[in-house]
Design an enzyme around this catalytic site. Structure first.
Site, PDB file in Angstrom:
ATOM      1  N   LEU A 188      -6.602  -6.332  15.731  1.00 14.05           N
ATOM      2  CA  LEU A 188      -8.025  -6.665  15.738  1.00 14.05           C
ATOM      3  C   LEU A 188      -8.256  -7.941  16.550  1.00 14.05           C
ATOM      4  CD1 LEU A 188      -8.558  -5.850  11.979  1.00 14.05           C
ATOM      5  CD2 LEU A 188      -9.495  -4.556  13.922  1.00 14.05           C
ATOM      6  N   ASP A 222      -6.261 -14.774  13.156  1.00 14.20           N
ATOM      7  CA  ASP A 222      -6.016 -14.299  14.520  1.00 14.20           C
ATOM      8  C   ASP A 222      -4.579 -13.880  14.783  1.00 14.20           C
ATOM      9  OD1 ASP A 222      -8.468 -14.329  15.484  1.00 14.20           O
ATOM     10  OD2 ASP A 222      -8.301 -16.204  16.615  1.00 14.20           O
ATOM     11  N   MET A 260      -3.066   0.644  12.130  1.00 13.57           N
ATOM     12  CA  MET A 260      -2.152   0.282  13.220  1.00 13.57           C
ATOM     13  C   MET A 260      -2.867  -0.145  14.506  1.00 13.57           C
ATOM     14  SD  MET A 260       0.619   0.557  11.622  1.00 13.57           S
ATOM     15  CE  MET A 260       1.893   0.454  12.860  1.00 13.57           C
ATOM     16  N   HIS A 318       1.460  -6.387   3.987  1.00  8.37           N
ATOM     17  CA  HIS A 318       2.597  -6.344   4.909  1.00  8.37           C
ATOM     18  C   HIS A 318       3.882  -6.207   4.088  1.00  8.37           C
ATOM     19  CE1 HIS A 318       4.927  -7.098   8.514  1.00  8.37           C
ATOM     20  NE2 HIS A 318       5.672  -7.899   7.786  1.00  8.37           N
ATOM     21  N   GLU A 358       4.298  -2.766  -3.349  1.00 13.91           N
ATOM     22  CA  GLU A 358       3.000  -2.802  -2.652  1.00 13.91           C
ATOM     23  C   GLU A 358       1.918  -2.144  -3.494  1.00 13.91           C
ATOM     24  OE1 GLU A 358       2.832  -1.708   1.549  1.00 13.91           O
ATOM     25  OE2 GLU A 358       5.007  -1.806   1.648  1.00 13.91           O
ATOM     26  N   ASN A 378      -4.940  -7.822   4.344  1.00  9.67           N
ATOM     27  CA  ASN A 378      -3.925  -6.900   4.864  1.00  9.67           C
ATOM     28  C   ASN A 378      -2.737  -6.895   3.908  1.00  9.67           C
ATOM     29  OD1 ASN A 378      -2.504  -5.295   6.869  1.00  9.67           O
ATOM     30  ND2 ASN A 378      -1.333  -7.143   7.371  1.00  9.67           N
TER      31      ASN A 378
HETATM   32  C1  GRF Z   1       2.859  -0.145   4.267  1.00 11.53           C
HETATM   33  O1  GRF Z   1       4.234  -0.397   4.202  1.00 11.53           O
HETATM   34  C2  GRF Z   1       2.105  -1.404   4.580  1.00 11.53           C
HETATM   35  O2  GRF Z   1       2.695  -2.551   4.046  1.00 11.53           O
HETATM   36  C3  GRF Z   1       2.151  -1.456   6.080  1.00 11.53           C
HETATM   37  O3  GRF Z   1       2.023  -0.115   6.488  1.00 11.53           O
HETATM   38  C4  GRF Z   1       2.491   0.742   5.448  1.00 11.53           C
HETATM   39  C5  GRF Z   1       1.391   1.694   5.140  1.00 11.53           C
HETATM   40  O4  GRF Z   1       1.793   2.712   4.249  1.00 11.53           O
HETATM   41  N1  GRF Z   1       1.128  -2.328   6.605  1.00 11.53           N
HETATM   42  P1  GRF Z   1       0.709   3.699   3.609  1.00 11.53           P
HETATM   43  O5  GRF Z   1      -0.036   4.351   4.752  1.00 11.53           O
HETATM   44  O6  GRF Z   1      -0.199   2.866   2.756  1.00 11.53           O
HETATM   45  O7  GRF Z   1       1.499   4.683   2.811  1.00 11.53           O
END
Ligand code: GRF
Length: 220
Positions: A95, A144, A92, A111, A176, A109
């Site tokens: 950068l 960026d 969080m 998302h 994910e 990354n």
């Molecule tokens: C995920 O939803 C990811 O897509 C976002 O932040 C969340 C991180 O979850 N960038 P975790 O810490 O991997 O459980």
């Protein structure tokens, strides 16, 4: 073949980190987690690393005088771990262009939306408010601009009647956990080439049927 060495950067619970740790435990997986770095000393993901015997470090942004000093410390930690690919997994901190350029095409990354739709925070609430019927997740190389960059993998999930943020988040999160290990595998196998703003995936097969939402079992 030598395994690609990952550095996974986290700030919180680390379920995506866990999906990478689990993938790397497979014999034929072409990557390994070399280090986990958190900017938050209380991140739950640090315990996941410890449980798996993976070196973990905290680089706490609050203990540096500015963003540049923080990123230089991060950069040294990545070099020390002989990092080949940096995976942001719920990290969080924004950068700076210096860091992004230094790790260009070695920094990805994940998302929780189908980018370029719904970049930024509070993604699922905005998906619901917009009435979108399909959402998903995206693994992309970092550039960026926040949540922009060449896309490696996307997965789509339906948004259904009665959904709330938690339900959409859970459905997307399950996607994910499959998408991040897939993206890392493709990169580690040398099958991903960045061509301008997009990725070309070598040996890509045509995927299955379309996802309909609402579902359309007997056709339109
Ligand atoms: C995920 O939803 C990811 O897509 C976002 O932040 C969340 C991180 O979850 N960038 P975790 O810490 O991997 O459980």
């Amino acid at each position: 073949m030598a395994r690609l060495r990952l550095a996974v950067l986290i700030s919180g619970r680390g379920t995506n980190l866990q999906s990478l740790i689990d993938a790397c435990a497979e014999d034929d997986y072409p990557a390994e987690v070399g280090v986990v770095i958190s900017n938050n000393p209380d991140a739950q993901g640090l315990e996941r690393a410890a449980r798996s015997g993976i070196p973990a470090r905290t680089v706490d942004h609050r203990s540096f005088r500015d963003r540049e000093a923080f990123e230089r410390a991060l950069d040294s930690a990545l070099d020390e771990a002989e990092t080949g690919l940096v995976c942001l997994a719920g990290f969080m901190r924004l950068l700076t262009p210096w860091f992004v350029e230094r790790w260009r095409d070695r920094l990805i990354n994940i998302h929780p939306s189908l980018l370029p739709a719904f970049p930024g925070l509070d993604t699922h609430a905005r998906v619901l408010a917009a009435g979108a019927r399909i959402s998903g997740c995206t693994v992309h190389f970092v550039r960026d601009e926040m949540d922009r960059g060449p896309i490696v993998v996307q997965a789509a999930v339906p948004v259904v009647e009665g959904d709330d943020e938690a339900r959409v988040a859970a459905r997307v999160l399950a996607a994910e956990h499959r998408s991040y290990p897939l993206a890392v595998r493709l990169i580690a196998e040398g099958r991903v080439r960045v061509a301008g703003d997009r990725c070309v995936i070598e040996g890509e097969e045509e995927p299955g049927a379309a996802l309909f939402s609402p579902s359309s079992p007997s056709g339109p």
